[in-house]
Write a protein that holds these residues in place. Structure first.
Motif, PDB file in Angstrom:
ATOM      1  N   PRO A  42       9.702  -5.380 -28.898  1.00 19.27           N
ATOM      2  CA  PRO A  42      10.566  -4.382 -29.227  1.00 19.27           C
ATOM      3  C   PRO A  42      11.036  -3.004 -27.748  1.00 19.27           C
ATOM      4  O   PRO A  42      12.069  -3.090 -27.430  1.00 19.27           O
ATOM      5  N   GLY A  43       9.897  -4.005 -27.039  1.00 21.85           N
ATOM      6  CA  GLY A  43       9.691  -2.854 -26.119  1.00 21.85           C
ATOM      7  C   GLY A  43      10.303  -3.274 -24.710  1.00 21.85           C
ATOM      8  O   GLY A  43      11.046  -3.837 -24.978  1.00 21.85           O
ATOM      9  N   ALA A  45       4.506  -6.384 -18.124  1.00 21.40           N
ATOM     10  CA  ALA A  45       4.302  -5.880 -18.359  1.00 21.40           C
ATOM     11  C   ALA A  45       5.151  -5.132 -18.942  1.00 21.40           C
ATOM     12  O   ALA A  45       6.121  -5.819 -19.287  1.00 21.40           O
ATOM     13  N   VAL A  46       4.779  -3.841 -19.685  1.00 20.86           N
ATOM     14  CA  VAL A  46       6.148  -3.117 -20.568  1.00 20.86           C
ATOM     15  C   VAL A  46       5.496  -2.188 -20.877  1.00 20.86           C
ATOM     16  O   VAL A  46       5.293  -1.195 -21.040  1.00 20.86           O
ATOM     17  N   LEU A  47       6.879  -1.523 -22.043  1.00 17.05           N
ATOM     18  CA  LEU A  47       7.149  -0.109 -21.353  1.00 17.05           C
ATOM     19  C   LEU A  47       7.634   0.298 -22.866  1.00 17.05           C
ATOM     20  O   LEU A  47       8.483  -0.457 -23.785  1.00 17.05           O
ATOM     21  N   MET A  48       6.572   0.803 -24.056  1.00 14.83           N
ATOM     22  CA  MET A  48       6.374   0.986 -25.232  1.00 14.83           C
ATOM     23  C   MET A  48       7.085   2.759 -25.208  1.00 14.83           C
ATOM     24  O   MET A  48       5.783   3.105 -24.845  1.00 14.83           O
ATOM     25  N   GLU A  90       5.577  11.925 -28.376  1.00 15.26           N
ATOM     26  CA  GLU A  90       5.657  12.528 -26.537  1.00 15.26           C
ATOM     27  C   GLU A  90       6.559  11.742 -26.168  1.00 15.26           C
ATOM     28  O   GLU A  90       7.783  11.211 -26.446  1.00 15.26           O
ATOM     29  N   ASP A  91       7.681  12.740 -25.185  1.00 18.92           N
ATOM     30  CA  ASP A  91       8.528  12.128 -24.488  1.00 18.92           C
ATOM     31  C   ASP A  91       8.258  11.219 -23.303  1.00 18.92           C
ATOM     32  O   ASP A  91       9.242  10.533 -23.136  1.00 18.92           O
ATOM     33  N   ALA A  92       7.243  10.763 -23.368  1.00 18.03           N
ATOM     34  CA  ALA A  92       7.137   9.954 -22.190  1.00 18.03           C
ATOM     35  C   ALA A  92       6.385   7.835 -23.004  1.00 18.03           C
ATOM     36  O   ALA A  92       6.608   7.753 -23.803  1.00 18.03           O
ATOM     37  N   HIS A  93       6.611   6.720 -22.261  1.00 15.47           N
ATOM     38  CA  HIS A  93       6.695   5.165 -22.275  1.00 15.47           C
ATOM     39  C   HIS A  93       5.610   5.031 -21.793  1.00 15.47           C
ATOM     40  O   HIS A  93       4.862   5.475 -20.812  1.00 15.47           O
ATOM     41  N   GLU A  94       5.010   4.580 -22.572  1.00 11.00           N
ATOM     42  CA  GLU A  94       3.386   4.496 -22.796  1.00 11.00           C
ATOM     43  C   GLU A  94       3.961   2.441 -21.759  1.00 11.00           C
ATOM     44  O   GLU A  94       4.258   1.752 -21.808  1.00 11.00           O
ATOM     45  N   GLU A 111       7.318  -0.923  -9.053  1.00 11.95           N
ATOM     46  CA  GLU A 111       8.382  -0.433  -8.562  1.00 11.95           C
ATOM     47  C   GLU A 111       9.680  -1.039  -9.678  1.00 11.95           C
ATOM     48  O   GLU A 111      10.505   0.063  -9.529  1.00 11.95           O
ATOM     49  N   ARG A 112      10.028  -1.697  -9.648  1.00 11.67           N
ATOM     50  CA  ARG A 112      11.416  -2.361 -10.913  1.00 11.67           C
ATOM     51  C   ARG A 112      11.170  -0.802 -11.913  1.00 11.67           C
ATOM     52  O   ARG A 112      12.203  -1.009 -12.532  1.00 11.67           O
ATOM     53  N   PHE A 113       9.796  -0.822 -13.036  1.00 11.11           N
ATOM     54  CA  PHE A 113       9.833  -0.760 -14.135  1.00 11.11           C
ATOM     55  C   PHE A 113       9.946   0.763 -13.832  1.00 11.11           C
ATOM     56  O   PHE A 113      10.831   1.569 -13.988  1.00 11.11           O
TER      57      PHE A 113
END
Length: 188
Positions: free
Chosen positions: A90-91, A106-109, A114-118, A138-140
């Motif tokens: 789902p990331g 790469a993945v952002l989850m 937390e308020d952040a995505h890992e 850069e793109r992320f």
């Protein structure tokens, strides 16, 4: 995987291109680029994974050199890789391809407390040290800002100089958390 062309959901922004402030990415992040060795790569970013991309990632991670694994990631064995990718599905994913073959992922989850995505970034052997991770990061940063993600966190080995230099150059700040690793954070 679907390339993001229009407004990101819930971003409240118009369709114009912009970069986070202070600038951590180009004004118009690349969808394709030449790596440091002159190879042409295509970069797609999107929510979730298509079946084709999922299977290409299983192939990449099955072939991943055990020496390049950190914190047990990517996992060993096809079944374990599939379980891991199912959890990541789902990331927000970025996939760099060279001649149709996955060179980097790469993945952002979301992190529930937390308020952040890992963030996690992996580059296939033979493509490392060619600035692919830089282009993906850069793109992320740009996409995360478009999605309204307030911060990105990641973990990195304290002796991984190339990665530390990259993250610091993009504005990440970190603190030592033990076991030879730092937790780094970038507020967008």
């Amino acid at each position: 995987m679907y390339e993001i062309e229009s407004n990101a959901p819930n971003s409240g922004r118009s369709g114009e291109w912009h970069s986070p402030s202070p600038s951590r990415a180009s004004d118009r992040p690349p969808r394709s680029f030449l790596d440091a060795r002159g190879r042409y790569l295509q970069l797609s970013v999107g929510q979730g994974l298509s079946t084709e991309t999922y299977e290409a990632l299983v192939e990449m991670y099955d072939a991943f050199d055990p020496a390049d694994r950190v914190h047990g990631l990517p996992p060993l064995a096809t079944d374990t890789v599939r379980d891991w990718l199912d959890n990541l599905r789902p990331g927000l994913h970025a996939v760099a391809r060279h001649d149709g073959r996955v060179a980097g992922h790469a993945v952002l989850m979301e992190v529930s407390d937390e308020d952040a995505h890992e963030l996690a970034i992996f580059v296939r052997a033979g493509y490392q040290h060619a600035r692919i991770g830089t282009r993906v990061l850069e793109r992320f940063c740009w996409e995360a800002d478009r999605y309204g993600i307030p911060a990105i966190t990641l973990f990195v080995q304290s002796d991984n100089r190339p990665a530390l230099d990259l993250y610091r150059s993009m504005g990440f700040e970190g603190e030592y958390v033990g076991h030879g690793e730092l937790e780094m954070r970038l507020d967008l």
